[in-house]
Design an enzyme around this catalytic site. Structure first.
Site, PDB file in Angstrom:
ATOM      1  N   ASP A   8     -10.631   2.996   1.577  1.00  0.00           N
ATOM      2  CA  ASP A   8     -10.186   2.735   2.991  1.00  0.00           C
ATOM      3  C   ASP A   8     -10.872   4.114   3.622  1.00  0.00           C
ATOM      4  OD1 ASP A   8      -9.619   0.177   2.199  1.00  0.00           O
ATOM      5  OD2 ASP A   8      -7.214   0.445   3.902  1.00  0.00           O
TER       6      ASP A   8
ATOM      7  N   LYS B  62       0.511  -1.422   0.334  1.00  0.00           N
ATOM      8  CA  LYS B  62       0.159  -0.123  -0.062  1.00  0.00           C
ATOM      9  C   LYS B  62       1.127   1.451   0.115  1.00  0.00           C
ATOM     10  CE  LYS B  62      -4.115  -1.811   1.812  1.00  0.00           C
ATOM     11  NZ  LYS B  62      -5.492  -1.520   3.309  1.00  0.00           N
TER      12      LYS B  62
END
Ligand code: ATR
Length: 297
Positions: A112, A76
């Site tokens: 997210d 990420k």
């Protein structure tokens, strides 16, 4: 999607990169969405076990004109060095979980943030305005969630982490953007139980409670959970963690991470296809199917 569409080459490729990717539910979520909307998206997991190959894989995905891809652990952060642009929120978190191909260039975002907020609202029926929130953990998920909660107008965010310095980093970053709203605490500091107990909402972002850490609660000794408190666990396997069991027994409002998993995917699907899929019927239906599946395993 119909066989004919594959034969005519109408299928659009999307996927997930990470390591490991073998137990992911993302292909189920995206391929179900694709089927519902008949948009021809085919989503595949691509495991990259050697970090040195990340650049080559990203280049290959661009050559193949993938519509977009998700990024999971451990890439990420690293992915940022291999894409062409990044939005402000993903940049301030320092993590990208969704990459979209626009005019031949890869753009990174972090779904997210919206995924967590949407899931929290849907699953608990509550919001964050003016609330005191304890966030347990200070990794990538915590960074996105603290940022999201600050953006929703929380009154105070207490970040409690085993490694105090990592909580301080998030505190600094969030306070720079939102004013004096966040405060860091060490998990083993004497004051942590009182800080957690006196708040309105607890969010667990640590792996404690998940498969491999089952029956372990992320709460330090001495925390008292109260009726009406909201407890959200980002862990989704098992569906009911030790934390959620304790919270339920104490009369708290509880929710598990399966909602976040679905809504962050729905947000990525919307970015790639332009199709709004966050309705209760669709996202709620997928969530229910996953809950059934997880309940069986
Ligand atoms: P993610 O990107 O999914 O958030 P991560 O970056 O590995 O995952 O972060 C996991 C968080 O859980 C970290 O804050 C970690 O604490 P440290 O910063 O001290 O490493 C926390 N965590 C992991 N295992 C833990 C344990 N056994 N006890 C307490 N906290 C733990």
């Amino acid at each position: 999607m119909k066989l004919e569409d594959f034969v005519k080459g109408k299928a659009n490729l999307a996927g997930l990169i990470g390591n490991p990717v073998s137990h992911t539910f993302s292909p189920y979520i995206f391929n179900t969405l694709s089927k519902i909307f008949g948009c021809g998206l085919v989503y595949l997991p691509f495991g990259i076990d050697d970090p040195k190959r990340l650049g080559i894989v990203v280049k290959a995905l661009k050559e193949l004109s993938i519509v977009g891809f998700n990024v999971t652990i451990p890439y990420k952060q690293q992915i940022i060095g291999y894409i062409d642009g990044i939005d402000e929120e993903a940049e301030s978190i320092g993590a990208v979980n969704t990459v979209t191909l626009i005019d031949g260039r890869f753009y990174g975002t972090n779904t997210d943030i919206t995924g967590f907020i949407k899931a929290f609202h849907k699953q608990t029926g509550c919001g964050f305005g003016g609330k005191t929130v304890a966030v347990l953990g200070a990794g990538g998920a915590s960074r996105a969630i603290v940022q999201a909660i600050a953006g929703e107008g929380a009154g105070k965010i207490n970040i409690i982490n085993r490694t105090y310095d990592k909580a301080c980093e998030i505190e600094k970053q969030v306070n720079q953007r939102y004013g004096d709203i966040a405060e860091a605490f060490g998990l083993s500091s004497g004051i942590a139980p009182e800080i957690i107990s006196s708040g309105d909402i607890i969010v667990n972002t640590t792996p404690l409670g998940m498969h491999g850490f089952e029956d372990i609660s992320p709460l330090p000794d001495g925390v008292s959970l109260r009726k009406g408190m909201i407890v959200y666990d980002t862990v989704y396997r098992p569906l009911k963690t030790a934390l959620l069991n304790d919270a339920e027994s104490a009369g708290c409002i509880t929710a598990g991470g399966v909602g976040m998993l679905v809504y962050q995917a729905v947000a990525a699907f919307e970015l790639w296809t332009g199709i709004k899929a966050a309705s209760d019927d669709i996202a709620g239906g997928i969530m229910e199917a996953l809950i059934n599946e997880l309940g069986r395993s």
